[in-house]
Design an enzyme around this catalytic site. Sequence first.
Site, PDB file in Angstrom:
ATOM      1  N   MET A  25      -1.669   2.094  12.019  1.00  0.00           N
ATOM      2  CA  MET A  25      -2.156   1.092  12.992  1.00  0.00           C
ATOM      3  C   MET A  25      -1.907   1.614  14.398  1.00  0.00           C
ATOM      4  O   MET A  25      -0.763   1.890  14.769  1.00  0.00           O
ATOM      5  CB  MET A  25      -1.453  -0.254  12.770  1.00  0.00           C
ATOM      6  CG  MET A  25      -1.892  -0.962  11.495  1.00  0.00           C
ATOM      7  SD  MET A  25      -1.070  -2.535  11.232  1.00  0.00           S
ATOM      8  CE  MET A  25       0.528  -1.996  10.599  1.00  0.00           C
ATOM      9  N   GLN A  79      -2.830  11.333  10.456  1.00  0.00           N
ATOM     10  CA  GLN A  79      -4.241  10.935  10.379  1.00  0.00           C
ATOM     11  C   GLN A  79      -5.034  11.481  11.565  1.00  0.00           C
ATOM     12  O   GLN A  79      -4.564  11.457  12.699  1.00  0.00           O
ATOM     13  CB  GLN A  79      -4.375   9.407  10.353  1.00  0.00           C
ATOM     14  CG  GLN A  79      -5.816   9.003  10.051  1.00  0.00           C
ATOM     15  CD  GLN A  79      -6.053   7.502  10.050  1.00  0.00           C
ATOM     16  OE1 GLN A  79      -6.071   6.887  11.110  1.00  0.00           O
ATOM     17  NE2 GLN A  79      -6.236   6.920   8.888  1.00  0.00           N
ATOM     18  N   CYS A 109     -12.641   3.398  10.835  1.00  0.00           N
ATOM     19  CA  CYS A 109     -12.430   2.660  12.081  1.00  0.00           C
ATOM     20  C   CYS A 109     -13.705   1.918  12.505  1.00  0.00           C
ATOM     21  O   CYS A 109     -14.769   2.529  12.631  1.00  0.00           O
ATOM     22  CB  CYS A 109     -11.990   3.613  13.189  1.00  0.00           C
ATOM     23  SG  CYS A 109     -11.686   2.732  14.720  1.00  0.00           S
ATOM     24  N   LYS A 148      -8.813   7.931   4.237  1.00  0.00           N
ATOM     25  CA  LYS A 148      -8.729   6.463   4.324  1.00  0.00           C
ATOM     26  C   LYS A 148     -10.100   5.977   4.756  1.00  0.00           C
ATOM     27  O   LYS A 148     -10.636   6.432   5.760  1.00  0.00           O
ATOM     28  CB  LYS A 148      -7.676   6.035   5.334  1.00  0.00           C
ATOM     29  CG  LYS A 148      -7.640   4.521   5.488  1.00  0.00           C
ATOM     30  CD  LYS A 148      -6.346   4.080   6.143  1.00  0.00           C
ATOM     31  CE  LYS A 148      -6.282   2.571   6.257  1.00  0.00           C
ATOM     32  NZ  LYS A 148      -7.117   2.059   7.354  1.00  0.00           N
ATOM     33  N   ASN A 208      -6.150  -1.462  -0.184  1.00  0.00           N
ATOM     34  CA  ASN A 208      -5.798  -1.927   1.159  1.00  0.00           C
ATOM     35  C   ASN A 208      -6.670  -3.114   1.555  1.00  0.00           C
ATOM     36  O   ASN A 208      -7.858  -3.150   1.248  1.00  0.00           O
ATOM     37  CB  ASN A 208      -5.978  -0.771   2.159  1.00  0.00           C
ATOM     38  CG  ASN A 208      -5.771  -1.199   3.606  1.00  0.00           C
ATOM     39  OD1 ASN A 208      -6.650  -1.022   4.445  1.00  0.00           O
ATOM     40  ND2 ASN A 208      -4.631  -1.777   3.907  1.00  0.00           N
ATOM     41  N   GLY A 209      -6.037  -4.051   2.242  1.00  0.00           N
ATOM     42  CA  GLY A 209      -6.727  -5.226   2.754  1.00  0.00           C
ATOM     43  C   GLY A 209      -6.102  -6.500   2.210  1.00  0.00           C
ATOM     44  O   GLY A 209      -6.180  -6.780   1.014  1.00  0.00           O
ATOM     45  N   ASP A 210      -5.432  -7.242   3.118  1.00  0.00           N
ATOM     46  CA  ASP A 210      -4.867  -8.551   2.768  1.00  0.00           C
ATOM     47  C   ASP A 210      -3.888  -8.521   1.597  1.00  0.00           C
ATOM     48  O   ASP A 210      -3.845  -9.468   0.811  1.00  0.00           O
ATOM     49  CB  ASP A 210      -5.982  -9.574   2.490  1.00  0.00           C
ATOM     50  CG  ASP A 210      -6.742  -9.944   3.750  1.00  0.00           C
ATOM     51  OD1 ASP A 210      -6.331  -9.493   4.848  1.00  0.00           O
ATOM     52  OD2 ASP A 210      -7.751 -10.662   3.644  1.00  0.00           O
ATOM     53  N   GLY A 232      -0.848  -3.212   6.058  1.00  0.00           N
ATOM     54  CA  GLY A 232      -0.831  -3.113   7.514  1.00  0.00           C
ATOM     55  C   GLY A 232      -0.260  -4.359   8.156  1.00  0.00           C
ATOM     56  O   GLY A 232       0.961  -4.505   8.316  1.00  0.00           O
ATOM     57  N   ARG A 233      -1.145  -5.296   8.496  1.00  0.00           N
ATOM     58  CA  ARG A 233      -0.714  -6.459   9.279  1.00  0.00           C
ATOM     59  C   ARG A 233       0.396  -7.269   8.610  1.00  0.00           C
ATOM     60  O   ARG A 233       1.287  -7.780   9.284  1.00  0.00           O
ATOM     61  CB  ARG A 233      -1.924  -7.355   9.570  1.00  0.00           C
ATOM     62  CG  ARG A 233      -2.929  -6.683  10.502  1.00  0.00           C
ATOM     63  CD  ARG A 233      -4.269  -7.357  10.446  1.00  0.00           C
ATOM     64  NE  ARG A 233      -4.889  -7.196   9.136  1.00  0.00           N
ATOM     65  CZ  ARG A 233      -6.004  -7.786   8.758  1.00  0.00           C
ATOM     66  NH1 ARG A 233      -6.620  -8.595   9.601  1.00  0.00           N
ATOM     67  NH2 ARG A 233      -6.513  -7.584   7.553  1.00  0.00           N
TER      68      ARG A 233
END
Length: 348
Positions: A25, A79, A109, A148, A208-210, A232-233
């Site tokens: 991130m 990355q 991205c 990624k 990846n994701g949520d 991530g978040r």
Amino acid sequence: MNADSNRALPSSIAPGQPITALAPMQDVTTLPFMSVVADIGSPDYFFTEYFRVHVQSRLEKHILEAITENRSGRPVFAQMIGENLEHLKRTTLELLQHDVAGIDLNMGCPAPTVYKKRCGGGLLRDPEKVDRILGALRETIPGLFTVKMRIGFENTENFQRILHLVNKHEIDLLSLHGRTVKEMYRSQVRYERIKQAVETVNCPVLANGDVSSAARAREILEYTGASGVMIGRHAIRNPWIFRQIREFESTGKTSPIKLSEVYRYIRNLYDALAKPWIPERARVNKMKKFLNFIGQGIDPEGRFLHEARRAQNEIDLFAICDRYMLSSPLDFFADEPYQGIIARPNCE
Ligand SMILES: Cc1cc2nc3c(=O)[nH]c(=O)nc-3n(C[C@H](O)[C@H](O)[C@H](O)COP(=O)(O)O)c2cc1C
């Protein structure tokens, strides 16, 4: 990367369990943040935010220090984002001079300034170009080469083709964010596409994701068959999540996190980020970016976040933290974010 490096993925903290990774991130996964997360309960792998690659690019010092000063004991993948073959190869060779676990290429991205230059998520519109880039980098990288990406640009018409390119060029690990570039961050994650990738590619896949909690990670892993999760978040909100995943995988439950521990996390992060040359106001503002996420687990009404966003200086900020986390009747941090409290990610 050492000359004797091979293509085996670095061992995980808990062998036999799913791989966990902290998602790259920008402006977040810096050395201070990674160090604080590592102290709380390290993921198996770290990834740097992206190094921009173009004609004049040089390795950005503040990103490089996440590799050269890494004391976490866990591997860091570097990355890159770019589209120029020659400069991607040059940057790869520069990065390989350092102790990187591998080289990761960003093909996800969604920032228009990036994809309009045909970098990041923009590459997903052009499989021929992906073929050339993956081929050239595979030739250049003797060790681990990872990708990624998202599931497509506007739609998923190139998805299967790109998955075959992942096989053709013997990518070693695929981290897949289950949204298209145009879907940005908030739509439903399409885990069925992650499952499709797991069934198609020859390398391990990180979903990846949520991935919002250890229990959710288990459901996603079960459904997709992925080898691990990249977070991530939700790891900004809850950096204990990696430890909790290991605990959940072996016991079926997780120990709750006390709000006093969250206070300590905020304090440690503030101290780690507080470079002496940064004015106090800027430090407090920088911290608010993280609090946007952390606040989703403090109180159901979002009052903490409302107040914290208005803090002007360090004393105000920690007085608010004290009230909600040390002197409050609320004891525990929420496992899942409270609904309706929106953090505002501003980049990928
Ligand atoms: C503030 C922010 C910065 C990001 N920067 C990067 C980046 O440098 N490279 C990258 O591949 N993805 C980046 N991402 C995307 C994340 O790695 C991840 O794919 C995305 O947030 C979805 O995962 P999550 O739901 O676990 O957050 C960024 C996301 C956010 C919120």
